[in-house]
Design an enzyme around this catalytic site. Sequence first.
Site, PDB file in Angstrom:
ATOM      1  N   THR A  73       0.739  -1.294  -0.070  1.00  0.00           N
ATOM      2  CA  THR A  73       0.027   0.071  -0.127  1.00  0.00           C
ATOM      3  C   THR A  73       0.798   1.301  -0.160  1.00  0.00           C
ATOM      4  O   THR A  73       0.838   2.144  -0.645  1.00  0.00           O
ATOM      5  CB  THR A  73      -0.840  -0.031   1.150  1.00  0.00           C
ATOM      6  OG1 THR A  73      -1.610  -1.340   1.129  1.00  0.00           O
ATOM      7  CG2 THR A  73      -1.775   1.307   1.358  1.00  0.00           C
ATOM      8  N   ASN A 152      -6.122  -8.791  -7.912  1.00  0.00           N
ATOM      9  CA  ASN A 152      -6.339  -9.540  -6.793  1.00  0.00           C
ATOM     10  C   ASN A 152      -7.612 -10.155  -6.615  1.00  0.00           C
ATOM     11  O   ASN A 152      -7.613 -11.256  -5.663  1.00  0.00           O
ATOM     12  CB  ASN A 152      -6.053  -8.477  -5.560  1.00  0.00           C
ATOM     13  CG  ASN A 152      -6.681  -7.167  -5.470  1.00  0.00           C
ATOM     14  OD1 ASN A 152      -6.608  -6.691  -6.444  1.00  0.00           O
ATOM     15  ND2 ASN A 152      -7.543  -6.957  -4.397  1.00  0.00           N
ATOM     16  N   GLN A 180       0.157  -8.905  -6.791  1.00  0.00           N
ATOM     17  CA  GLN A 180      -0.190 -10.361  -6.757  1.00  0.00           C
ATOM     18  C   GLN A 180       0.542 -10.973  -7.870  1.00  0.00           C
ATOM     19  O   GLN A 180       0.425 -12.436  -8.083  1.00  0.00           O
ATOM     20  CB  GLN A 180      -1.702 -10.355  -7.426  1.00  0.00           C
ATOM     21  CG  GLN A 180      -2.523  -9.604  -6.503  1.00  0.00           C
ATOM     22  CD  GLN A 180      -2.632 -10.734  -5.395  1.00  0.00           C
ATOM     23  OE1 GLN A 180      -2.626 -12.031  -5.360  1.00  0.00           O
ATOM     24  NE2 GLN A 180      -3.441 -10.327  -4.021  1.00  0.00           N
ATOM     25  N   THR A 238      14.256   3.837  10.677  1.00  0.00           N
ATOM     26  CA  THR A 238      15.373   2.743  10.693  1.00  0.00           C
ATOM     27  C   THR A 238      14.725   1.578  10.123  1.00  0.00           C
ATOM     28  O   THR A 238      13.456   1.236  10.197  1.00  0.00           O
ATOM     29  CB  THR A 238      15.353   2.309  12.206  1.00  0.00           C
ATOM     30  OG1 THR A 238      16.008   3.667  12.891  1.00  0.00           O
ATOM     31  CG2 THR A 238      16.338   1.199  12.226  1.00  0.00           C
ATOM     32  N   CYS A 326     -12.540  -6.433   0.850  1.00  0.00           N
ATOM     33  CA  CYS A 326     -11.875  -5.329   1.108  1.00  0.00           C
ATOM     34  C   CYS A 326     -12.775  -4.121   1.781  1.00  0.00           C
ATOM     35  O   CYS A 326     -12.445  -3.212   2.177  1.00  0.00           O
ATOM     36  CB  CYS A 326     -11.039  -4.595   0.186  1.00  0.00           C
ATOM     37  SG  CYS A 326      -9.683  -5.729  -0.332  1.00  0.00           S
TER      38      CYS A 326
HETATM   39  C1  LIG Z   1      -2.388  -7.049  -1.003  1.00  0.00           C
HETATM   40  C2  LIG Z   1      -2.239  -5.852  -2.072  1.00  0.00           C
HETATM   41  C3  LIG Z   1      -1.894  -4.770  -1.768  1.00  0.00           C
HETATM   42  C4  LIG Z   1      -1.468  -4.251  -0.528  1.00  0.00           C
HETATM   43  O1  LIG Z   1      -0.472  -4.597   0.171  1.00  0.00           O
HETATM   44  P1  LIG Z   1      -0.122  -4.548   1.545  1.00  0.00           P
HETATM   45  O2  LIG Z   1       1.399  -5.057   1.842  1.00  0.00           O
HETATM   46  O3  LIG Z   1      -1.034  -5.404   2.208  1.00  0.00           O
HETATM   47  O4  LIG Z   1      -0.286  -3.208   1.952  1.00  0.00           O
HETATM   48  C5  LIG Z   1      -1.860  -3.751  -2.721  1.00  0.00           C
HETATM   49  N1  LIG Z   1      -2.043  -4.178  -4.151  1.00  0.00           N
HETATM   50  C6  LIG Z   1      -2.794  -5.559  -4.216  1.00  0.00           C
HETATM   51  C7  LIG Z   1      -2.935  -5.988  -5.729  1.00  0.00           C
HETATM   52  C8  LIG Z   1      -2.636  -6.407  -3.455  1.00  0.00           C
HETATM   53  O5  LIG Z   1      -3.248  -7.582  -3.657  1.00  0.00           O
END
Ligand SMILES: *Cc1c(COP(=O)(O)O)cnc(C)c1O
Length: 393
Positions: A73, A152, A180, A238, A326
């Site tokens: 994210t 996803n 993904q 860090t 989600c």
């Molecule tokens: C899971 C996912 C994210 C978010 O990743 P996180 O590390 O959980 O924040 C973003 N994009 C896609 C397509 C995802 O499947």
Amino acid sequence: MKETIYLDHAATTPVKQEVLEAMLPFFTESFGNPSSIYSFAQDSKQALEEARETIAKGIGALDREIYFTGSGTEADNWAIKGVAESYRSKGNHIITSKVEHHAVLHACEYLEKNGFEVTYLDVDADGIVDLEQLKSSIKDTTILITIMFANNEIGTVQPIREIGRIAKERGVLFHTDAVQAIGHVPVDVNDLGVDLLSISGHKFYGPKGVGVLYARKTVKLKAFIHGGGQERGRRGGTENVPGIVGMAKAMELALADMEEESARQRELRDYVKERILEKVPYARLNGHPEKRLPNNVNISFRFIEGESLLIMLDMKGICASSGSACTSGSLDPSHVLLAIGLPHEIAHGSLRISLGESSTREDMDTLVEALVPIVEKLRAMSPLYEDFVKNNG
Ligand SMILES: *Cc1c(COP(=O)(O)O)cnc(C)c1O
């Protein structure tokens, strides 16, 4: 307790034993801050740079094009808001698609409230973006195209190389959310013509809370988190050394047997999809039949609620997902299923299963055996189904 059958690897994956073992020393013996000068901290510093090398090699990038983040994210937010800020003097237009992850969509919506213009491309019934619409949407003010690698929810894999070519021809930066895709399909940033790319550790048997933003060396990338000089002064804080080491180990392992493991999962995927479609009437596969992730099955069942289906599968020890995972707490159906043209009532009755390395043929059989009577039971409670059968039987 009966055994759990975990079929939600698109949500997250377990940390592999080897990954955990690679991480452990960096919590205890080798806990030094990689920024410290004394030799005790050299282990951490070296591990950090080796991890960067492993990740860079995994996607065909240079070490200095890899920036560690706290999640997929964060990588998406950084790519989009970072380019928006750095290239503001060139233009304020961004192109994305209607089927992106919320990390991309909500970052774009935020920018729209701050003077940017965003085009959300349509997708076809299989979830593929419309390349003609992409070409005709590019204008002088376009600074970024952000289109996900693989979806996803429905698993559709986008024509990334073609998008990369179009972006390059028109002099527009191209970001892809490859969260993904990593570990399932080959990803090479130069081959694909990608300028920025997001990765998340916990989607390929690494730890949660760690990700990567790849940014080509020619991209003007501003600091996202202001603080110390970590990550070439662009992402202070860090470093999560154990997490980063774990993510690199996980990528190394995932890439080592990707071809065989993907082929194995693809076969299981097709097997379970065929069996469900054969045994459950009025069901349809969502997403592209071939251009899809090897581990994704997404099926809509008419006349039922996805949430009820998930609860009943859970009672059988099966973890799966519906189209609205989600947006839990909201009754809106998935934006992805609506974008491929499903009406609300059909989008609501959807099931996503995502296979992983532990998935077996027995798991697929157990799922089908559990699913068939659950769908029958839920449909039996639906007055709409009763009418439908009366009129069509
Ligand atoms: C899971 C996912 C994210 C978010 O990743 P996180 O590390 O959980 O924040 C973003 N994009 C896609 C397509 C995802 O499947």
